[in-house]
Design an enzyme around this catalytic site. Structure first.
Site, PDB file in Angstrom:
ATOM      1  N   HIS A 209       0.861  -1.183   0.000  1.00 48.39           N
ATOM      2  CA  HIS A 209       0.000   0.000   0.000  1.00 48.39           C
ATOM      3  C   HIS A 209       0.896   1.230   0.000  1.00 48.39           C
ATOM      4  CE1 HIS A 209      -2.825   2.976   1.734  1.00 48.39           C
ATOM      5  NE2 HIS A 209      -3.811   2.161   1.405  1.00 48.39           N
TER       6      HIS A 209
ATOM      7  N   ASP B  39       3.162  -4.686   8.077  1.00 53.23           N
ATOM      8  CA  ASP B  39       1.921  -3.938   7.949  1.00 53.23           C
ATOM      9  C   ASP B  39       0.767  -4.941   8.043  1.00 53.23           C
ATOM     10  OD1 ASP B  39      -0.383  -2.694   7.063  1.00 53.23           O
ATOM     11  OD2 ASP B  39       0.500  -1.817   5.272  1.00 53.23           O
TER      12      ASP B  39
ATOM     13  N   LYS C 241     -10.526  -1.256  10.624  1.00 49.65           N
ATOM     14  CA  LYS C 241     -10.673  -2.449   9.785  1.00 49.65           C
ATOM     15  C   LYS C 241     -11.047  -3.691  10.583  1.00 49.65           C
ATOM     16  CE  LYS C 241      -7.358  -0.721   6.346  1.00 49.65           C
ATOM     17  NZ  LYS C 241      -8.288  -0.342   5.272  1.00 49.65           N
TER      18      LYS C 241
ATOM     19  N   CYS D 269      -4.774   2.400  -3.682  1.00 48.45           N
ATOM     20  CA  CYS D 269      -3.535   2.910  -3.066  1.00 48.45           C
ATOM     21  C   CYS D 269      -2.391   1.915  -3.240  1.00 48.45           C
ATOM     22  CB  CYS D 269      -3.740   3.240  -1.592  1.00 48.45           C
ATOM     23  SG  CYS D 269      -4.881   4.594  -1.305  1.00 48.45           S
TER      24      CYS D 269
END
Length: 404
Positions: free
Chosen positions: A121, A198, A224, A362
């Site tokens: 990302h 991540d 999320k 992204c």
């Protein structure tokens, strides 16, 4: 395993209609919906214990502080961190990555190397580019293959004693690929490099064990995983968090301040400058409790069923191509229909109540690799159903017919 009727009843937004059609929410990769228990917990905080934390002797401040630190402990247990002070509250994944990248600015020099993957990302690319520009270090990219998997042989070649940090996502937001991060971490440590994972796209689907992974840093976002927006976690091994300078200066992160010199507070407060999102931090613990009450093993198994079912149904549409066919992937399907722009498909099916993501997600380097402007991304959660997948498939067919 899952009582879908009961689970869906926990999410009030799922019962509404969009453009006169029942909402089918398949944009979970962007943000998850919130159960009533999370919504209620936000209201309860502001109604009952709203106060600033760590600073007041009055009762409300102590109650808010206790609730905030209880939530930190819940996160510690959830990710199996060794110490509670290794859990830093942030505003989200991007904040956590930037905090680590900023700290490494004091550790890197010309000739050092930072490894990122081709699956990242933008939030796990741009901060490292900025770091390399500041320090003269070199950014190197772990390449991917046509299936959307990282080429491990190339990773092995890139690793050297010049590598100071490797940063890679646990799961790709654009393709759903699950990366072999535990093995990648072990290899990086063999050359003395730190590793940041991540976990923004992983934490909705699995329960990370940071001690088992042996990662140096793990970051994720609350919104999320059924929690509030503006919340997140930076996990860091104690030794690394003590070594890195703080990302921001201000209140809360200090021990002493004079005009001559400031000394920093101990962990975790060293990295938590200013008044935090107190309600968000507390309620993030509520969201984690909710997900654990369902069980991540159950979530993973059911979401895999949804992935298999949707892949089969979408693959039957003539001219439809799926991007990201890794052997190990989560419940994300990125696809296009030959000759039709993804935005056009997304716009039409929205009129039929289907919420998907269109664009580059992204992750422009991934789209450049496939030489496409973007994809239609359907990302499934444990509260979705096969009937909703059927509705999406019919909507895509209708859109294809209209645009062909």
């Amino acid at each position: 395993m899952l009582d879908l009727q009961k689970i869906r009843a926990d999410f009030p937004i799922l019962s509404q209609k969009v453009n006169g059609k029942p909402l089918v929410y398949f944009d979970n990769g962007a943000t998850s919906q919130k159960p009533q228990v999370v919504i209620d917990a936000i209201a309860q905080y502001y109604q009952e214990i709203n106060a600033n934390i760590h600073r007041g002797v009055h009762t409300l401040s102590q109650l808010a502080t206790d609730a905030y630190e209880v939530s930190r402990g819940k996160i510690q247990n959830h990710i199996n961190a060794k110490h509670a002070h290794e859990v830093i509250f942030t505003s989200g994944t991007t904040h956590g990555i930037n905090a680590v990248a900023n700290g490494f600015a004091s550790l890197l020099k010309v000739g050092d190397e930072v490894l990122v993957s081709a699956l990242e990302h933008h939030s796990n690319i741009v901060p490292w580019q900025m770091l390399c520009e500041r320090t003269g270090a070199t950014l190197k990219v772990i390449p991917m293959n046509e299936k959307g998997e990282l080429i491990q042989a190339e990773y092995d070649t890139l690793l050297s004693d010049k590598t100071k940090i490797v940063t890679v996502n646990h799961i790709s937001n654009a393709l759903g690929t699950i990366n072999p991060v535990k093995e990648m971490i072990a290899k990086a440590h063999q050359v003395g490099a730190a590793v940041l994972i991540d976990g923004a796209q992983a934490t909705p689907h699995l329960k990370p064990d940071v001690q088992d992974l042996d990662c140096d840093f793990y970051v994720f976002s609350g919104h999320k995983i059924c929690g509030p927006t503006g919340t997140g976690i930076l996990y860091g091994k104690e030794d690394w968090l003590r070594k890195l300078p703080p990302y921001q200066g201000g209140g809360e992160m200090i021990a002493t301040v004079s005009f001559e010199k400031t000394t920093y507070a101990d962990l975790p407060h060293k990295f938590e400058a200013g008044t935090p999102n107190i309600a968000g931090g507390i309620v993030l613990g509520t969201a984690v409790d909710y997900l654990n009450s369902i069980g991540f093993d159950h979530i993973a198994q059911y979401e895999h069923e949804l992935l298999v079912y949707a892949t089969e149904k979408l693959s039957a549409i003539n001219g439809l191509k799926i991007y990201g066919t890794a052997e190990h992937k989560t419940s994300v399907i990125s696809f296009n229909i030959e000759g039709i722009h993804p935005y056009d498909i997304g716009t039409i099916i929205d009129k039929l109540g289907i919420a998907v993501r269109t664009g580059h997600h992204c992750a422009q380097p991934i789209m450049d690799y496939f030489k496409i402007p973007g994809t239609i991304r359907a990302s499934f959660a444990f509260y979705n159903t096969k009937e909703e997948i059927d509705a999406m498939v019919e909507a895509v067919k209708k859109a294809k017919m209209m645009l062909s």
